[in-house]
Enzyme design. Structure first.
Site, PDB file in Angstrom:
ATOM      1  N   GLN A 262       0.817  -1.212   0.000  1.00 41.03           N
ATOM      2  CA  GLN A 262       0.000   0.000   0.000  1.00 41.03           C
ATOM      3  C   GLN A 262       0.854   1.266   0.000  1.00 41.03           C
ATOM      4  OE1 GLN A 262      -3.517  -0.170  -0.485  1.00 41.03           O
ATOM      5  NE2 GLN A 262      -2.629  -2.158  -0.989  1.00 41.03           N
TER       6      GLN A 262
ATOM      7  N   GLU B 247      -9.005   2.435   5.815  1.00 39.74           N
ATOM      8  CA  GLU B 247      -9.570   2.050   4.523  1.00 39.74           C
ATOM      9  C   GLU B 247      -9.486   0.534   4.368  1.00 39.74           C
ATOM     10  OE1 GLU B 247      -8.681   2.825  -0.260  1.00 39.74           O
ATOM     11  OE2 GLU B 247      -7.174   3.322   1.246  1.00 39.74           O
ATOM     12  N   HIS B 248      -8.293  -0.003   4.616  1.00 43.19           N
ATOM     13  CA  HIS B 248      -8.049  -1.449   4.569  1.00 43.19           C
ATOM     14  C   HIS B 248      -7.597  -1.913   5.948  1.00 43.19           C
ATOM     15  CE1 HIS B 248      -6.805   0.184   0.544  1.00 43.19           C
ATOM     16  NE2 HIS B 248      -7.659  -0.733   0.129  1.00 43.19           N
TER      17      HIS B 248
ATOM     18  N   HIS C  45       1.625   2.984  -3.398  1.00 35.83           N
ATOM     19  CA  HIS C  45       0.699   3.862  -4.114  1.00 35.83           C
ATOM     20  C   HIS C  45       1.182   5.302  -4.194  1.00 35.83           C
ATOM     21  CE1 HIS C  45      -2.918   1.587  -5.149  1.00 35.83           C
ATOM     22  NE2 HIS C  45      -2.759   0.904  -4.041  1.00 35.83           N
TER      23      HIS C  45
ATOM     24  N   ASP D  57      -7.835  -5.548  -3.884  1.00 29.77           N
ATOM     25  CA  ASP D  57      -7.565  -4.572  -4.933  1.00 29.77           C
ATOM     26  C   ASP D  57      -7.943  -5.102  -6.310  1.00 29.77           C
ATOM     27  OD1 ASP D  57      -6.640  -2.586  -3.278  1.00 29.77           O
ATOM     28  OD2 ASP D  57      -4.530  -3.130  -3.485  1.00 29.77           O
TER      29      ASP D  57
ATOM     30  N   HIS E 270     -52.958  20.415   7.511  1.00 30.77           N
ATOM     31  CA  HIS E 270     -52.551  19.024   7.310  1.00 30.77           C
ATOM     32  C   HIS E 270     -53.693  18.086   7.688  1.00 30.77           C
ATOM     33  CE1 HIS E 270     -48.551  20.702   6.943  1.00 30.77           C
ATOM     34  NE2 HIS E 270     -47.995  19.499   6.805  1.00 30.77           N
TER      35      HIS E 270
END
Length: 439
Positions: free
Chosen positions: A262, A331-332, A265, A365, A424
């Site tokens: 990761q 995230e992961h 990236h 992924d 109403h």
């Protein structure tokens, strides 16, 4: 190379944990003004602004803003057979998983002649963003397009930046995957300008969408924040992150490999290990040094691992590990412990969770069947990953008979009077007053 945070012997409060969580200094709000200016340029100058932004940020003039069919066909014909086979299998798996995300229509009978139907309808048109930059993401085409198709979205447009090394075309692998999926509306445009084009439309080029989804850099995330409310967005995706919870049963080399995967990236990607074992922590740090030095994008990985957003965190027990993870909201999340399911029971905040040593994030992924467009930057506390449900809107359909309405008429009149909204109640009683008059 990577910082160490020792929380052993401490019981930090949730607020204290949030302050201890390692984060990048990058903030979407810092990019808001720039993103808004780029969007304004597109609203004012249309195609000319998109071309100028491509030349400025991508270093190339797009060969064509709207990708012609010939480019898509050429890209598919040139796709490596092994890559095509992998993509087709990924499509199959993601399509099968996405189908399970479409809720069935539910009818609730509240009495004789009184029913509320919960149905789910797709948005009419979506704009899907696939980033360029440091890597090519054909897998993101699959992760965006397949859930939208599964949800029943009728109109799908895709945008990806023009590539200088492709002569101003969208990367051919992205075009090939789009062609496999039957997406024929593709634009060579990127960044905040692309989000603006989707949100407001560009006369003669692209019609505005109802929803934009997909990952991107902080300017794309900032652009989503700018247009949110004009159109819908999935989330403000930012730099990727991974958190691994591990005990002394974990394999240090595999943990290091996953953290490096990761960190590859981006220089601001976050890689975090939370462990109860000092021996494992030491071993992982050793293996990180070896793997970071040997991998292709070594400089990028080492910068990410040495950044303020990455850390090895020592805790007393797995309860402390899960508390830290829930504060980080990864995230992961990987759980590599003796009993991953026991740890999972305490996990609240995470985009996607990977259990055991044979479920690395790389699986998600590409080929797990799950979606890899996930909330980053702690947004998993309140957001979820992309799915078919992202492209659906729940609608409640109410059907009452005369008798069923009469049964609750007095309740409605009483509540409307209590709220000083008597009309109403009158809208209900009028139906029965008319019935008496007609009789």
């Amino acid at each position: 190379m990577i910082q160490r945070i020792d929380l052993r012997g401490q019981t930090p409060t949730p607020a204290e944990l949030l302050s201890l969580v390692p984060r990048t200094s990058s903030d979407v709000s810092d990019a808001m003004a720039a993103a808004a200016a780029l969007i304004d340029d597109v609203r004012r100058d249309g195609e000319a602004a998109l071309v100028a932004q491509a030349e400025r940020f991508d270093g190339v003039r797009p060969e064509a803003l709207r990708v012609p069919a010939a480019h898509r066909a050429e890209a598919l014909a040139g796709l490596d057979p092994a890559v095509r086979a992998a993509i087709e299998e990924t499509i199959r798996r993601v399509r099968e998983s996405s189908a399970a995300q479409v809720p069935p229509t539910q009818t609730t009978e509240l009495g004789d002649g009184a029913e509320v139907v919960q149905r789910w309808t797709p948005v009419g048109r979506v704009g899907l963003y696939v980033p360029g930059g440091k890597a090519v993401y054909p897998s993101s085409v699959v992760m965006n397009v397949v859930p939208a198709q599964t949800a029943g979205v009728a109109s799908i447009a895709l945008a990806s930046p023009a590539q200088a090394d492709q002569g101003g075309r969208v990367h051919p692998t992205i075009l090939a995957v789009a062609e496999l999926l039957g997406v024929d509306e593709i634009y060579a445009m990127g960044g905040a300008g692309a989000v603006g084009a989707f949100a407001y439309g560009v006369p003669g080029l692209v019609e505005r969408v109802d929803l934009v989804t997909g990952p991107g850099n902080r300017f794309v995330a900032a652009a989503k924040r700018v247009v949110h409310g004009v159109i819908g967005i999935d989330a403000e995706a930012g730099p990727t992150d991974i958190l691994v919870i591990a005990d002394d049963s974990a394999d240090a080399d595999l943990v290091a490999a996953d953290l490096v995967s990761q960190a590859e990236h981006d220089e601001v990607a976050a890689a975090v290990l939370v462990t109860t074992s000092e021996a494992l922590a030491d071993a992982v740090v050793e293996r990180l040094a070896v793997r970071a030095a040997a991998t292709k994008h070594s400089a990028r990985v080492q910068t990410a691992l040495g950044g303020r957003q990455s850390a090895v965190v020592l805790v007393d027990d797995l309860a402390g590990a899960t508390a830290f993870s829930n504060a980080f909201a990864p995230e992961h999340l990987e759980i590599q412990t003796t009993d991953p399911d026991a740890v999972l029971a305490s996990i609240v905040n995470a985009g996607a969770i990977f259990l055991g040593s044979y479920s690395p994030v790389s699986l998600g992924d590409y080929s797990a069947g799950s979606n890899h467009v996930l909330p980053t930057g702690g947004h998993a506390r309140f957001s979820s990953g992309l799915s078919a449900a992202t492209f659906l809107r729940p609608q409640q359909v109410v059907r009452y008979s005369e008798a069923a309405l009469r049964e609750v008429a007095e309740n409605i009149a009483a509540l409307s009077a209590a709220e000083d909204l008597p009309a109403h109640g009158e809208a209900v009683t009028a139906r029965f007053d008319r019935a008496r008059t007609e009789a």
